[in-house]
Write a protein that holds these residues in place. Structure first.
Motif, short mmCIF file in Angstrom:
data_model
loop_
_atom_site.label_atom_id
_atom_site.label_comp_id
_atom_site.label_asym_id
_atom_site.label_seq_id
_atom_site.Cartn_x
_atom_site.Cartn_y
_atom_site.Cartn_z
N MET A 129 0.76 -1.25 0.01
CA MET A 129 0.03 0.00 0.01
C MET A 129 0.96 1.27 0.17
SD MET A 129 -3.01 -1.13 2.74
CE MET A 129 -3.88 0.45 2.41
N TRP A 130 0.58 2.20 -0.71
CA TRP A 130 1.34 3.63 -0.96
C TRP A 130 0.30 4.44 -0.75
CZ3 TRP A 130 0.78 7.71 -4.16
CH2 TRP A 130 1.79 8.49 -4.46
N ARG A 134 -3.17 -4.16 -9.61
CA ARG A 134 -2.98 -2.90 -9.07
C ARG A 134 -4.29 -2.04 -9.39
NH1 ARG A 134 1.53 1.22 -11.45
NH2 ARG A 134 0.85 3.23 -10.63
N GLU A 135 -4.51 -1.19 -8.02
CA GLU A 135 -5.79 -0.40 -7.98
C GLU A 135 -5.30 0.87 -7.56
OE1 GLU A 135 -9.46 -2.07 -6.49
OE2 GLU A 135 -8.42 -3.99 -6.47
N THR A 136 -5.94 1.99 -7.97
CA THR A 136 -5.67 3.27 -7.48
C THR A 136 -7.02 3.57 -6.94
OG1 THR A 136 -3.98 3.38 -9.39
CG2 THR A 136 -4.78 5.57 -8.09
N PHE A 137 -6.83 4.72 -5.84
CA PHE A 137 -8.28 5.21 -5.09
C PHE A 137 -7.72 6.64 -4.71
CE2 PHE A 137 -7.72 0.61 -4.01
CZ PHE A 137 -8.95 0.37 -4.29
N ARG A 138 -8.83 7.39 -4.72
CA ARG A 138 -8.82 8.72 -3.97
C ARG A 138 -9.54 8.89 -2.87
NH1 ARG A 138 -10.47 12.25 -9.09
NH2 ARG A 138 -12.49 11.17 -9.68
N THR A 183 -0.73 -2.64 -4.75
CA THR A 183 -0.28 -3.48 -5.62
C THR A 183 -0.21 -4.84 -5.04
OG1 THR A 183 1.92 -2.86 -5.04
CG2 THR A 183 0.87 -1.68 -6.97
N TRP A 184 -0.38 -5.84 -5.87
CA TRP A 184 -0.51 -7.34 -5.39
C TRP A 184 0.54 -8.03 -6.21
CZ3 TRP A 184 -4.79 -4.41 -5.27
CH2 TRP A 184 -5.77 -4.64 -4.22
N TRP A 185 1.17 -8.87 -5.44
CA TRP A 185 2.35 -9.71 -5.81
C TRP A 185 2.08 -11.20 -5.34
CZ3 TRP A 185 5.48 -6.74 -8.93
CH2 TRP A 185 5.22 -5.21 -8.63
#
Length: 85
Positions: free
Chosen positions: A6-7, A35-39, A49-51
């Motif tokens: 998480m970033w 990968r997902e991006t939120f605001r 991001t998942w690995w």
């Protein structure tokens, strides 16, 4: 094992859309499996991001944005999956 990174960053006043665009433009090599991006309010941006990797694996992470784009240092967390429903 699934690893989630998480970033999270908070944009400088009035620069939320710019931070969001910057985060979305960052490429990771290799790419994560997901990968997902939120605001959120207060111009915050979150990228997860998942690995398929162990918890302590060396995987690429999003960098710090340029000075002036954010109000503070980026927050980063690592999590390992323990269940999936």
């Amino acid at each position: 094992m699934s690893l989630a990174l998480m970033w999270e960053a908070r944009a400088a006043e009035g620069r939320g859309e710019e931070l969001l665009a910057w985060a979305r433009a960052q490429r990771l090599d290799p790419a994560p499996s997901r990968r997902e991006t939120f605001r959120a309010p207060q111009d915050r941006v979150l990228v997860i991001t998942w690995w398929e990797a162990p918890y302590d694996a060396a995987v690429p992470e999003l960098p710090e944005p340029e000075p002036g784009l954010v109000t503070r240092a980026v927050h980063r967390w690592r999590f390992e999956a323990v269940a999936s429903e």
